[in-house]
Design a protein around this motif. Structure first.
Motif, PDB file in Angstrom:
ATOM      1  N   ASP A 263      -4.158 -78.979 -99.365  1.00 16.02           N
ATOM      2  CA  ASP A 263      -3.232 -77.956 -98.506  1.00 16.02           C
ATOM      3  C   ASP A 263      -3.585 -76.640 -99.197  1.00 16.02           C
ATOM      4  O   ASP A 263      -4.368 -76.517 -99.974  1.00 16.02           O
ATOM      5  CB  ASP A 263      -1.684 -78.374 -98.777  1.00 16.02           C
TER       6      ASP A 263
ATOM      7  N   GLY B 153      -5.491 -86.976-103.476  1.00 12.12           N
ATOM      8  CA  GLY B 153      -6.734 -87.235-102.714  1.00 12.12           C
ATOM      9  C   GLY B 153      -6.668 -86.308-101.401  1.00 12.12           C
ATOM     10  O   GLY B 153      -7.426 -86.187-100.651  1.00 12.12           O
ATOM     11  N   ARG B 154      -5.547 -85.627-101.217  1.00 13.86           N
ATOM     12  CA  ARG B 154      -5.157 -84.682-100.365  1.00 13.86           C
ATOM     13  C   ARG B 154      -5.316 -83.137-100.360  1.00 13.86           C
ATOM     14  O   ARG B 154      -5.293 -82.665-101.782  1.00 13.86           O
ATOM     15  CB  ARG B 154      -3.978 -84.744 -99.444  1.00 13.86           C
TER      16      ARG B 154
ATOM     17  N   ILE C  43       1.519 -82.044-102.612  1.00  8.94           N
ATOM     18  CA  ILE C  43       0.317 -82.541-102.001  1.00  8.94           C
ATOM     19  C   ILE C  43       0.051 -83.751-102.721  1.00  8.94           C
ATOM     20  O   ILE C  43       0.177 -84.054-103.835  1.00  8.94           O
ATOM     21  CB  ILE C  43      -0.768 -81.601-102.408  1.00  8.94           C
TER      22      ILE C  43
END
Length: 417
Positions: free
Chosen positions: A23, A20-21, A17
């Motif tokens: 999943d 800042g993202r 990942i």
């Protein structure tokens, strides 16, 4: 890495990942258990659960993780607990490190208790809020985990050294702490492992003629309870890996409180343990022999084949070599091909042990890359592991008994097939 032992499930998941993202990943749970991340963080989840981890930094020692959803407070505890230990492996590793140094193994239960007490002290002194049910559960989980190590460290040492370490009867006095039905604890991996060892010892005292002594003990002690279903599910998985023929007979007769568990368990066994599939063509494999020559399993299509998987650290595997040589010499003129495949091992040590044992069959080595492929295609868990292949190059038994337990009738049936 995710473990959930009904009957046996181990999954490695690769998930990267970016900063800042976000999943997500969904897993099938039988009871609350852990996802282990990078061997440092254990995240607790369970049936119907949903956990959100907001990770501010990936530095484990200074981890800043916010948990939301199911088990949020419990996961905050486990983050602090594993930081205290250093990583998730340190929950078990000190037991084995201590056992490796012992000659008189009768001392080990007291040493194991001292290691367990360190973990219990952390729980007792933990000041952040957690529920009362969790405190009871975690106390029992730690005790069961420690008691399980008293069995497993001894077995592990004997397995790797090939030597028996005699202990006094009072070595097992800790078994008074193991309850098959424990209302203070939710079912978990430590429970399944500890009770598995305990039931195995009790089953050796059964003198009545029964299809399986361990299933008989479970029925006798647990009656019609959820725990009896769980323990039977685990046991059936073990039976399958020792003898598919025995499993097929027992599966039809064993009783369950929840009949859905019978179907669910059989589906799991066939999906996870049933590889390579009986009746299917054997997976393609090309490896190096002792002389550096490339050898493919398909080179021997049209002949009956026995494959034995072993490793240099597996004393029971090496103990099978004399009988394997004998079987090969006895049946090679009738077309039997025997192939030994060394996995998870050092190449030079493989060559040394092979020459010392005078291995006479086809002797192949799987390097790290090939081992990953073989482990997936053949579902390699415990070894020694045998697989039988008929003249049509199809699998006829994916858990063939080891050489010392292999009957003449089983060999003859393979050759005549």
């Amino acid at each position: 890495m995710f473990f959930n032992w009904l009957p046996y499930q181990e999954s490695s998941i690769s998930l990267t990942i970016a900063p800042g993202r976000a999943d997500s990943i969904s897993l099938s749970y039988s009871y609350p258990d852990f996802i282990f991340v990078d061997n440092q963080l254990g995240i607790l989840n369970g049936p119907g659960g949903h956990v959100v981890c907001d990770i501010k930094t990936t530095n484990f020692r200074n981890a800043q993780i916010m948990f939301k959803g199911s088990f949020a407070l419990e996961n905050k505890y486990y983050l602090a607990y594993y930081q205290y230990l250093g990583n998730t492996d340190n929950e078990s590793r000190p037991y084995y490190n201590a056992g490796e140094k012992l000659n008189d193994f009768n001392r080990f239960p007291a040493i194991a208790d001292s290691i367990t007490q360190i973990r219990l002290n952390f729980l007792e002194k933990y000041v952040e809020p957690v529920s009362q049910w969790f405190k009871k559960h975690e106390y029992q989980r730690l005790v069961y985990n420690g008691n399980m190590r008293k069995y497993n460290v001894l077995i592990d040492k004997e397995f790797h050294t090939g030597k028996a370490f005699l202990v006094r009867p009072d070595y097992y006095s800790f078994e008074k702490q193991i309850k098959l039905i424990n209302k203070d604890m939710i079912l978990n991996t430590s429970y399944v492992w500890a009770t598995d060892f305990y039931l195995n010892r009790l089953s050796k005292q059964v003198i009545k003629k029964v299809p399986d002594a361990m299933l008989y003990v479970i029925d006798s002690l647990c009656k019609n309870t959820l725990e009896s279903d769980v323990l039977k599910m685990r046991r059936l998985g073990v039976i399958y890996t020792s003898s598919k023929a025995k499993y097929d007979i027992i599966y039809k007769s064993v009783s369950f409180v929840n009949q859905g568990n019978r179907i669910h368990n059989n589906d799991l066994i066939q999906a996870k343990l049933g590889l390579p599939k009986v009746g299917a063509r054997v997976p393609a494999v090309t490896l190096t022999d002792i002389n550096g020559k490339q050898v493919s399993l398909s080179d021997y299509a049209g002949k009956p084949i026995i494959i034995n998987f072993w490793a240099i650290w597996c004393a029971p595997c090496i103990g099978e070599f004399p009988k394997e040589n004998k079987i090969y010499q006895q049946y090679k003129n009738r077309g039997l091909v025997m192939i030994n495949i060394c996995i998870d091992s050092d190449r030079e040590r493989w060559q040394q042990i092979s020459k010392r044992a005078n291995l006479q069959m086809i002797n192949l080595f799987a390097d790290a890359e090939n081992y990953k492929v073989i482990k997936a295609k053949f579902n390699i868990g415990a070894i020694p592991r045998g697989i039988a292949i008929d003249r049509n190059f199809k699998v006829v038994d994916n858990y063939l008994p080891r050489a010392n337990l292999l009957s003449v009738q089983e060999i003859e049936a393979l050759i005549k097939n």
